[in-house]
Design a protein around this motif. Sequence first.
Motif, mmCIF file in Angstrom:
data_model
loop_
_atom_site.group_PDB
_atom_site.id
_atom_site.type_symbol
_atom_site.label_atom_id
_atom_site.label_comp_id
_atom_site.label_asym_id
_atom_site.label_seq_id
_atom_site.Cartn_x
_atom_site.Cartn_y
_atom_site.Cartn_z
ATOM 1 N N UNK A 129 0.834 -1.220 0.022
ATOM 2 C CA UNK A 129 -0.160 0.051 -0.177
ATOM 3 C C UNK A 129 0.805 1.148 -0.064
ATOM 4 N N UNK A 130 0.929 1.976 -1.009
ATOM 5 C CA UNK A 130 1.716 3.238 -1.423
ATOM 6 C C UNK A 130 3.146 2.560 -1.180
ATOM 7 N N UNK A 131 3.785 3.104 0.041
ATOM 8 C CA UNK A 131 5.122 2.836 0.004
ATOM 9 C C UNK A 131 5.632 1.752 1.239
ATOM 10 N N UNK A 132 4.377 1.077 1.446
ATOM 11 C CA UNK A 132 4.750 0.292 2.480
ATOM 12 C C UNK A 132 4.703 -1.050 2.295
ATOM 13 N N UNK A 133 5.413 -2.192 2.384
ATOM 14 C CA UNK A 133 5.376 -3.467 1.895
ATOM 15 C C UNK A 133 5.297 -4.273 3.385
ATOM 16 N N UNK A 134 4.081 -5.113 3.523
ATOM 17 C CA UNK A 134 3.900 -6.035 4.561
ATOM 18 C C UNK A 134 4.028 -7.375 4.236
ATOM 19 N N UNK A 135 4.871 -8.311 4.684
ATOM 20 C CA UNK A 135 5.219 -9.700 4.368
ATOM 21 C C UNK A 135 4.810 -10.767 5.553
ATOM 22 N N UNK A 136 3.917 -11.615 5.358
ATOM 23 C CA UNK A 136 3.484 -12.706 6.191
ATOM 24 C C UNK A 136 4.074 -14.087 5.663
ATOM 25 N N UNK A 137 4.716 -14.733 6.475
ATOM 26 C CA UNK A 137 5.304 -15.894 5.968
ATOM 27 C C UNK A 137 4.852 -16.898 7.262
ATOM 28 N N UNK A 138 4.570 -18.060 6.536
ATOM 29 C CA UNK A 138 4.611 -19.475 7.094
ATOM 30 C C UNK A 138 5.073 -20.490 6.214
ATOM 31 N N UNK A 139 6.246 -21.022 6.809
ATOM 32 C CA UNK A 139 6.667 -22.234 6.108
ATOM 33 C C UNK A 139 8.140 -21.605 5.458
ATOM 34 N N UNK A 140 8.579 -22.349 4.466
ATOM 35 C CA UNK A 140 10.017 -22.047 3.785
ATOM 36 C C UNK A 140 9.978 -21.593 2.456
#
Length: 463
Positions: free
Chosen positions: A302-313
């Motif tokens: 969103x705009x200049x923001x990056x959000x990363x969610x990770x489950x696993x490899x």
Amino acid sequence: MEDELEDRVLHQTYLSFMKIVTRLTSSAPHDTPVSYLWKMVRLYFLRSEVAVITLGIILFIMYLQTIEQWSRTLLSRLSQAMSPISSVQRMKFMEGSEADKQSWELKGSLSAAYAIKGRRMHMEDRFIINENINNTGISLFAIFDGHGGEFAANYAKDHLIQNLYNKIVEIDAFKEGKIISTPTKDNAEDKPQEPESNTSVERKISFKKSVSTADDTSKKEVTDPELLAQLSKARPIITREVRPTKPIKNVPVPLSSYLDKGKINFGKLLTDEVLAADRLLVEAAKRSMNVAGTTALLAIMEGNHLIVANVGDSRGVMCDSRGNAIPVSFDHKPQQVREQKRIEAAGGYIAFNGVWRVAGILATSRAMGDYPLKDKKFVIADPDILTFNLNDHKPMFLVLASDGLWDTFSNEEAVKFIKERLDEPDYGAKSLTLQAYYRGSVDNITVLVINFLDNKVASSATQ
């Protein structure tokens, strides 16, 4: 007298023989076999014209080996193009042979993805490209790497992504004052949410997503025999039997809880939706005793923001303005100290079986699905959330990929490879995927590239 005559004859014979040997020795060349061989090589093989021709032959053979796979693909496409069947018939034929497909691709305005089945019997990877959701300026990307069958990856792709899409539209509308703050509907029905009748929000029921090899694997279950064998070996600690569990009552969450100072708290949203989807996935899997699971790597921009969610490899890597490789997620492996302590605290263990595995079975310590391991909390679906301000890094691009890529590429190698191919139509996603295959990856391989150059993200967000 006779003895003396014989002695003289022998003596003369000996003298004659020695004279012949002496003549032969004096007339023979003094070169050794090695020096003679080198002289022949120098005279015949190291001549400039011979060296040039030999080098040309070697390069030609290497060229043929390199383009072998490409030529096969080209011939296949040419044969399809020259086929007398109509374009409509060809499309129906391709749709009917989905299980036999070897590759999948998708192109957005600022991103592209390419996936291949590779050396596996079945394609269990899934990917999502969902740019500028409902003109909110929010984009969603995802990689799901299934194991033990396609059921879990398909479930996550269809239901988790749909629920996230709906929530993002609702929260954005609430933030803009277009709808009233009401609790979200219970997801237990496992259906996409519909807009309230009194809202002015326009919902897009169609949105970009990847092609799936099978949309309903509950009817056609594909379960890895090796995984079932490992579960049998782990008895009685782990079984495929369905243990009764207490039903968890869904508590409606008001939309306002996802807003923090007027901005959407995507970390909370991703965590809530992943855990809710996992719970429903486990319930659905138990009904059909499907032991499949999947990793989940999701990125929201969103705009200049990056959000990363990770489950696993599965893994995400960003290339900053200097060309440095910056991890945006971290693999969940059983041998990590944090993960090992958690597994052992739950009564489990890790064992080496080719690689380190939870109970000698699963090579990742976090996943969606995998109900035999989820029942005892040996495996969990809690995502790690990382947030980045793109202004701080001024990135060139972002790579999201399943572990089929990372088995053969380091972060730095992948970034360097894509950096040299960003001018390709798919930003190098296809080239990187195929190169991982050529390097010997034995897994499904999926690569998704998001291009940040030319301010494409900012322009997309303002449309």
